[in-house]
Design a protein around this motif. Structure first.
Motif, mmCIF file in Angstrom:
data_model
loop_
_atom_site.group_PDB
_atom_site.id
_atom_site.type_symbol
_atom_site.label_atom_id
_atom_site.label_comp_id
_atom_site.label_asym_id
_atom_site.label_seq_id
_atom_site.Cartn_x
_atom_site.Cartn_y
_atom_site.Cartn_z
ATOM 1 N N PHE A 6 0.830 -1.213 0.000
ATOM 2 C CA PHE A 6 0.000 0.000 0.000
ATOM 3 C C PHE A 6 0.861 1.258 0.000
ATOM 4 N N LEU A 7 1.795 1.348 0.945
ATOM 5 C CA LEU A 7 2.602 2.556 1.050
ATOM 6 C C LEU A 7 3.502 2.734 -0.174
ATOM 7 N N GLY A 8 4.019 1.628 -0.696
ATOM 8 C CA GLY A 8 4.840 1.725 -1.897
ATOM 9 C C GLY A 8 4.073 2.291 -3.068
ATOM 10 N N ALA A 9 2.818 1.857 -3.247
ATOM 11 C CA ALA A 9 2.009 2.344 -4.365
ATOM 12 C C ALA A 9 1.642 3.808 -4.193
ATOM 13 N N VAL A 10 1.245 4.189 -2.975
ATOM 14 C CA VAL A 10 0.798 5.560 -2.743
ATOM 15 C C VAL A 10 1.953 6.546 -2.883
ATOM 16 N N VAL A 11 3.086 6.242 -2.262
ATOM 17 C CA VAL A 11 4.227 7.157 -2.320
ATOM 18 C C VAL A 11 4.794 7.226 -3.737
ATOM 19 N N ALA A 12 4.851 6.089 -4.409
ATOM 20 C CA ALA A 12 5.339 6.091 -5.790
ATOM 21 C C ALA A 12 4.440 6.938 -6.677
ATOM 22 N N SER A 13 3.122 6.839 -6.475
ATOM 23 C CA SER A 13 2.191 7.633 -7.282
ATOM 24 C C SER A 13 2.304 9.120 -6.951
ATOM 25 N N ALA A 14 2.435 9.425 -5.657
ATOM 26 C CA ALA A 14 2.517 10.830 -5.261
ATOM 27 C C ALA A 14 3.792 11.487 -5.774
ATOM 28 N N CYS A 15 4.875 10.716 -5.814
ATOM 29 C CA CYS A 15 6.165 11.270 -6.262
ATOM 30 C C CYS A 15 6.464 10.946 -7.721
ATOM 31 N N SER A 16 5.578 10.207 -8.374
ATOM 32 C CA SER A 16 5.767 9.799 -9.769
ATOM 33 C C SER A 16 7.096 9.059 -9.964
ATOM 34 N N SER A 17 7.470 8.260 -8.961
ATOM 35 C CA SER A 17 8.728 7.524 -9.036
ATOM 36 C C SER A 17 8.593 6.191 -8.304
ATOM 37 N N PRO A 18 8.716 5.067 -9.013
ATOM 38 C CA PRO A 18 8.661 3.769 -8.330
ATOM 39 C C PRO A 18 9.835 3.567 -7.377
ATOM 40 N N TRP A 19 10.948 4.264 -7.618
ATOM 41 C CA TRP A 19 12.104 4.135 -6.738
ATOM 42 C C TRP A 19 11.795 4.694 -5.344
ATOM 43 N N VAL A 20 11.113 5.818 -5.290
ATOM 44 C CA VAL A 20 10.731 6.384 -3.992
ATOM 45 C C VAL A 20 9.738 5.461 -3.289
ATOM 46 N N GLY A 21 8.827 4.860 -4.065
ATOM 47 C CA GLY A 21 7.895 3.905 -3.481
ATOM 48 C C GLY A 21 8.604 2.693 -2.911
ATOM 49 N N LEU A 22 9.645 2.234 -3.604
ATOM 50 C CA LEU A 22 10.418 1.081 -3.123
ATOM 51 C C LEU A 22 11.092 1.400 -1.792
ATOM 52 N N VAL A 23 11.633 2.618 -1.666
ATOM 53 C CA VAL A 23 12.324 3.012 -0.438
ATOM 54 C C VAL A 23 11.345 3.177 0.721
ATOM 55 N N SER A 24 10.131 3.622 0.418
ATOM 56 C CA SER A 24 9.159 3.885 1.489
ATOM 57 C C SER A 24 8.437 2.623 1.961
ATOM 58 N N ALA A 25 8.383 1.583 1.150
ATOM 59 C CA ALA A 25 7.641 0.371 1.514
ATOM 60 C C ALA A 25 8.112 -0.251 2.824
ATOM 61 N N PRO A 26 9.434 -0.335 3.091
ATOM 62 C CA PRO A 26 9.860 -0.921 4.370
ATOM 63 C C PRO A 26 9.350 -0.176 5.594
ATOM 64 N N VAL A 27 9.024 1.117 5.454
ATOM 65 C CA VAL A 27 8.543 1.889 6.596
ATOM 66 C C VAL A 27 7.245 1.292 7.140
ATOM 67 N N ALA A 28 6.351 0.888 6.242
ATOM 68 C CA ALA A 28 5.088 0.289 6.678
ATOM 69 C C ALA A 28 5.343 -1.014 7.437
ATOM 70 N N GLY A 29 6.279 -1.813 6.944
ATOM 71 C CA GLY A 29 6.605 -3.057 7.640
ATOM 72 C C GLY A 29 7.180 -2.809 9.017
ATOM 73 N N VAL A 30 8.020 -1.784 9.146
ATOM 74 C CA VAL A 30 8.605 -1.455 10.450
ATOM 75 C C VAL A 30 7.526 -0.995 11.429
ATOM 76 N N LEU A 31 6.556 -0.196 10.962
ATOM 77 C CA LEU A 31 5.483 0.278 11.843
ATOM 78 C C LEU A 31 4.663 -0.888 12.386
ATOM 79 N N VAL A 32 4.338 -1.848 11.521
ATOM 80 C CA VAL A 32 3.583 -3.019 11.986
ATOM 81 C C VAL A 32 4.426 -3.832 12.965
ATOM 82 N N ALA A 33 5.724 -3.949 12.695
ATOM 83 C CA ALA A 33 6.613 -4.701 13.583
ATOM 84 C C ALA A 33 6.722 -4.040 14.952
ATOM 85 N N LEU A 34 6.761 -2.718 14.981
ATOM 86 C CA LEU A 34 6.848 -2.019 16.271
ATOM 87 C C LEU A 34 5.575 -2.190 17.085
ATOM 88 N N LEU A 35 4.422 -2.255 16.406
ATOM 89 C CA LEU A 35 3.177 -2.551 17.131
ATOM 90 C C LEU A 35 3.223 -3.956 17.721
#
Length: 430
Positions: free
Chosen positions: A174-203
């Motif tokens: 989800f976060l990879g798709a949204v950030v990539a679309s907002a920034c028009s760059s799949p590379w930025v989406g790739l970098v942001s995707a791990p953030v969502a996984g870390v947030l779930v892991a911290l919970l």
């Protein structure tokens, strides 16, 4: 008389210990019986095979062409059966001598059966088995499973049961798709995707480690939470703003020379950066987990946290940090479903891959290379199921689609052999 009685009594434990040490262990017939079942199925295939099968072994970019040989299906099945016979004989011999059955024996049984199945599926139907396409698709489909199983290994080796891999994959997608679309760059989406996984892991760390809630229950709840949250955001914000959910894809990066090797080049070396990062993650984790101080401390926290604490290892800090690392890997795997595949986000698009990744982890005995092999097996079964209708095979793709789940049940049931989970997994500390 007293001396003789004492002597007899003193020798009795020794005799019992000697008999216990010389007790014969039961034969492990799981692998040999698997070979026998494969042979029986190959026999049925040989009886029902009529005509020839064409195997396409070449891609357009190969240095030289292997062509597309057309072979007699029954002959191919019999040759493959011969391979299975030889491997099964070795397995029976090792089982009778109570020796460990080598991994290559199991691999040969699997390869022989797969070759026979493909020959039978394409026989007499004027269909071509696109072997390069099947293998490339199998590797791609195994990417989220590999990342998810690596996340499970890191979490459980450090003592935390990570059932929330499904939610971490979905959050990364989800976060990879949204950030990539907002920034028009799949590379930025790739970098942001791990953030969502870390947030779930911290919970998971907060409730499972800090407040000692049952980690399995917390993991399942987090999966449902992420599914509901992403579904709500998809049906509200993304549906009304299509520009935030565009289909952007990472470019394919061909490795010079290696990508032009026939058969294996297009499969292994014409992939996105996500696949190459997977290669690196498996190699690095295989080394670090068993040959570094970090890996020793991580495994100590999962096997004997009290002993780790006595030598100065901060058990809680180690578990939380490694759980966050595991979440980052799972989130990166979730990026495969969107920016890695060129798809926009959809509800529950991970489709249970997090649970299959857990099965791959168990099937691989909590080792990166073993989990990689199990994940590729699941990916291959899915790829074959998707290809059979295209080539006009009469084999129901639904039957093939069941294979990953059947293997999952067998793995969890212990059919694959004795595998031992980390001793302190799921046990709160202190």
């Amino acid at each position: 008389m007293t001396v003789s009685t004492t002597s007899a009594a003193s020798t009795e434990p020794t005799a019992s210990a000697s008999s216990a040490s010389t007790a014969v262990e039961p034969m492990n017939l799981k692998i040999p019986l698997t070979g026998v079942v494969a042979l029986l199925l190959q026999g049925l295939m040989a009886v029902g095979a009529h005509g020839s099968t064409t195997f396409n072994l070449t891609a357009s970019s190969d240095l030289f062409r292997l062509g597309a040989p057309t072979l007699n299906a029954r002959l191919v099945i019999l040759v493959a059966a011969g391979i299975v016979v030889a491997a099964t004989a070795v397995a029976f011999h090792r089982a009778r001598s109570r020796s460990r059955i080598p991994t290559w024996v199991t691999v040969l049984i699997g390869i022989g059966f797969v070759i026979a199945f493909l020959a039978w599926a394409g026989a007499g139907r004027n269909g071509v088995i696109p072997l390069v396409t099947i293998l490339s698709s199998a590797l791609g489909l195994s990417v989220p499973l590999v990342y998810g199983s690596l996340a499970g290994i890191i979490g459980e080796r450090s003592g935390t049961i990570n059932i929330a891999i499904e939610g971490q994959l979905l959050g990364g997608a989800f976060l990879g798709a949204v950030v990539a679309s907002a920034c028009s760059s799949p590379w930025v989406g790739l970098v942001s995707a791990p953030v969502a996984g870390v947030l779930v892991a911290l919970l998971l760390a907060l409730f499972g480690l800090r407040y000692r809630v049952n980690q399995i229950v917390v993991g399942v709840v987090l999966n449902v939470l992420v599914s509901g949250l992403t579904g709500f955001l998809f049906s509200t914000f993304l549906s009304s703003s299509p520009s935030l959910n565009r289909a952007l894809r990472l470019p394919t990066l061909a490795v010079p020379v290696l990508s032009r090797i026939p058969l294996i080049g297009p499969v292994l070396f014409q992939q996105t950066i996500l696949v190459y990062l997977m290669y690196a993650a498996v190699a690095i984790l295989s080394y670090m987990l068993f040959r570094s101080r970090w890996g020793l401390r991580l495994r100590a926290c999962g096997e004997h946290p009290k002993a780790a604490d006595t030598v100065g290892i901060k058990v809680m800090r180690t578990r939380v940090a490694n759980l966050a690392l595991a979440g980052a890997l799972a989130g990166l795997g979730g990026a495969f479903f969107t920016v890695g595949s060129g798809l926009s986000f959809d509800n529950d698009m991970t489709a249970g891959n997090g649970y299959i990744a857990l099965a791959a982890m168990i099937l691989g005995a909590w080792r990166p290379l073993g989990s990689l092999g199990a994940a590729v097996l699941f990916g291959f079964a899915t790829s074959v199921a998707q290809t059979l209708p295209v080539i006009g095979s009469s084999v129901s793709p639904d039957i093939i689609s069941m294979i990953p789940y059947i293997v999952t049940i067998l793995a969890v049931a212990g059919f694959v052999g004795k595998v031992r989970a980390p001793a302190a997994e799921g046990v709160p500390y202190p």
